[in-house]
Structures are given as C-alpha cells and as structure tokens.
Design a protein around this motif. Structure first.
Motif, short mmCIF file in Angstrom:
data_model
loop_
_atom_site.label_atom_id
_atom_site.label_comp_id
_atom_site.label_asym_id
_atom_site.label_seq_id
_atom_site.Cartn_x
_atom_site.Cartn_y
_atom_site.Cartn_z
N ALA A 206 0.83 -1.21 0.00
CA ALA A 206 0.00 0.00 0.00
C ALA A 206 0.86 1.25 0.00
CB ALA A 206 -0.94 -0.02 1.20
N SER A 207 2.01 1.19 0.64
CA SER A 207 2.84 2.39 0.79
C SER A 207 3.61 2.75 -0.47
CB SER A 207 3.82 2.20 1.95
OG SER A 207 4.70 1.11 1.68
N ARG A 208 3.78 1.81 -1.41
CA ARG A 208 4.53 2.09 -2.62
C ARG A 208 3.63 1.95 -3.86
NH1 ARG A 208 9.73 2.91 -2.00
NH2 ARG A 208 10.33 2.20 -4.08
N ASP A 238 -9.20 -1.69 -4.23
CA ASP A 238 -9.84 -0.54 -3.60
C ASP A 238 -9.94 -0.72 -2.09
OD1 ASP A 238 -10.06 0.63 -6.06
OD2 ASP A 238 -12.21 0.31 -6.27
N ASP A 239 -10.22 -1.94 -1.65
CA ASP A 239 -10.28 -2.21 -0.21
C ASP A 239 -8.91 -2.05 0.44
OD1 ASP A 239 -12.98 -2.76 -0.35
OD2 ASP A 239 -12.73 -4.94 -0.36
N GLY A 240 -7.85 -2.39 -0.32
CA GLY A 240 -6.51 -2.30 0.23
C GLY A 240 -6.00 -0.88 0.33
N THR A 241 -6.43 -0.02 -0.59
CA THR A 241 -6.01 1.39 -0.56
C THR A 241 -7.25 2.25 -0.81
OG1 THR A 241 -5.46 1.33 -2.92
CG2 THR A 241 -3.66 0.91 -1.37
N PRO A 242 -8.14 2.35 0.19
CA PRO A 242 -9.40 3.07 -0.01
C PRO A 242 -9.23 4.54 -0.33
CG PRO A 242 -9.07 2.51 2.31
CD PRO A 242 -8.03 1.77 1.54
N GLU A 243 -8.07 5.09 0.01
CA GLU A 243 -7.82 6.50 -0.29
C GLU A 243 -7.34 6.70 -1.72
OE1 GLU A 243 -3.99 4.66 0.41
OE2 GLU A 243 -5.94 4.51 1.41
N ASN A 244 -7.05 5.62 -2.42
CA ASN A 244 -6.57 5.69 -3.80
C ASN A 244 -7.22 4.57 -4.59
OD1 ASN A 244 -5.07 6.31 -6.13
ND2 ASN A 244 -3.42 4.92 -5.54
N ARG A 245 -8.46 4.79 -4.98
CA ARG A 245 -9.25 3.76 -5.64
C ARG A 245 -9.04 3.79 -7.15
NH1 ARG A 245 -13.37 1.95 -2.30
NH2 ARG A 245 -14.75 1.51 -4.06
N PHE A 246 -9.34 2.69 -7.79
CA PHE A 246 -9.29 2.62 -9.24
C PHE A 246 -10.28 3.60 -9.86
CE2 PHE A 246 -7.33 -1.74 -9.38
CZ PHE A 246 -6.42 -1.50 -10.39
#
Length: 278
Positions: A206-208, A238-246
């Motif tokens: 998620a961080s990279r 999307d669940d893994g990075t909800p602040e950066n969704r597809f």
C-alpha cells in the motif's frame, strides 16, 4: 508536459503502443522480451522436431529480469515527462511490481483487462477462484509445442494450421474480431514466454504501489480474464487502498480488442494522458 505511455510485456512479448495513440501526440514505447527466440525451425516449412528441442533465448530469464528491463525504460521515459505505465492481461502483474520498485516515476498505472494481485499472490491463484474458472485461457494449450523443462520456456506454435486450435483460440482471445485481425494478432506474438509468470508473487504494498494513481479498463466481453474476475481484483485493490481507488473505464470488446474496441481503448488512454499532463 506530454505523457509517455510505456507498455509492459504481456503474454508472449506482446507490447506496443497503438499507432492511433501516437497520432494523438503522445510518446509510446513497448518493452518486449528478447527477440532472439525467432529461429529457422519456426519458419515455413516448419521443422517441428527441432522447434520442440531447441533451447529458448528466455531460458534462465526471470520475472525479476523483466521487471528490471521495464524499470529501465520507465527511468528513461521519466526524463521526458510523466509516465503512464500500461499492462494488459498478465502484464498487469508486471506493472504492479514495477510500480512497487519506482512509484515516484509512475504518474499513472493502467490495468487493461489485467491481473492486479492484491488479495491473492499470483495470476494462477486468481484463475482458480470461482470468478476465474470461466476463463478460456486453457484454449491456448492447443498451441503448445515443446516441453518447458527441455527448452526453458513456454513455447507455442502460433503458426499452427490446426483448425480446432485456431477456432478455440479465436473464441477465447478475440471472438468479435475478423479472421484477418485474429491472424494478425497471432503473428504479433512471439513463440516463447517466461516460465513462472503466472505463479510469481505479484503483490505490491500500500505504501509504494498503492500510492500510484491507477485506472482499470474493463473488457466487457472478455473470455480470458472474465468480467467477474476483473471486478474482484478492482474491489480488492480498492479495499486495500481506499484512499486511492481505481478509476474504472469500460470497453465493449473481448480480451484482445478488434478495431472498434481498440478505438475505444485509445480514447480511454487519451483521457488518462490528458489528465496526467495537466
């Protein structure tokens, strides 16, 4: 600044910028696998015994090597402006690993009916899910032409005249295409592919990887990466990075688009390129 689209290698080295995208004013470059794999035994008349026995130029080449080659192209392209990294089909697994390595150099990721491994580690695992079992990728087994343990790669004879193999492949890959488009696709595919592409852990963090803006181009009539599987991978990411969704785009075509589908795809890429360049 004008964006550069970098197309990662998909199955059997398929990676090229659509000509119409370049006509829109963008730079575009593909990152192919080694080309030394073309050989006399693959020409006509074919020597199928030799073709089945000759070691592949890809023997010993790994997914990590392909990642390194793609990163090198991204580094050069980034010197000219924003880079949009595109992966189709299994090439999606590759662009995740590239973005994990150099997230600061990628302005946007584009998964084109592609594998985006998040909840599961590998493309093979996704194909074994309920959403993936409808895949017709097994149809390509009719073109297998060598023992991978002998030649060091997966080898396909795309010049086969087998009516059964050709019919199954056309239905799987590009059911909507003309025969001319289908044969053009086969002739654009290299005979050899890397071992282990489908079984390599292709998850990013998620961080990279997860901080790079990303787009998913759904192919609505895909028989290789079924729509339900595309949707599963989108939801997991999307669940893994909800602040950066597809950001999701739809193209009404099969796995490999016909002319009409390619025109829709280029429109999507143009939209992404303009947003990145602003």
């Amino acid at each position: 600044m004008t964006s550069t689209f970098v197309f990662a290698a998909g199955a059997n080295g398929v990676s090229a910028a659509p000509a119409e995208l370049v006509r829109h004013g963008y730079r575009g470059v593909g990152v192919p696998q080694p080309e030394q794999q073309f050989r006399l035994s693959y020409q006509a008349p074919q020597d199928l015994a030799a073709f089945a026995a000759e070691p592949s130029a890809l023997a010993g080449v790994t997914v990590a090597d392909q990642v390194a080659a793609t990163v090198a192209v991204v580094r050069r392209a980034a010197q000219l402006g924003p880079v949009v990294l595109v992966g189709s089909s299994i090439g999606g697994a590759l662009i995740t690993l590239v973005a994990e390595e150099v997230p600061e150099l990628v302005a946007a990721l584009v998964y084109d009916a592609a594998f985006c491994c998040v909840g599961l580690a590998t493309p093979d695992e996704y194909l074994a899910t309920p959403e993936g079992t409808a895949s017709q990728a097994i149809a390509l087994a009719g073109f297998l032409a060598a023992d991978p343990t002998v030649i060091g790669a997966m080898r396909f004879n795309w010049r086969s005249g087998s009516a059964a193999a050709l019919a199954a492949a056309k239905e799987a890959l590009c059911a909507d295409a003309t025969d001319g488009e289908f044969f053009g696709l086969l002739n654009a595919m290299a005979p050899d592919d890397l071992l282990g592409r489908g079984s390599t852990d292709s998850r990013g963090t998620a961080s990279r990887w997860g901080r790079v803006p990303r787009h998913y181009v759904r192919h609505l009539r895909d028989h290789v990466v079924p729509l339900a599987l595309q949707d599963r991978m989108i939801a997991e990411a999307d669940d893994g990075t909800p602040e950066n969704r597809f950001e999701v785009h739809d193209v009404d075509t099969s796995h490999f688009p016909d002319a009409a589908g390619m025109a829709q795809f280029v429109e999507v890429l143009d939209k992404i390129g303009r947003s990145v360049s602003e």
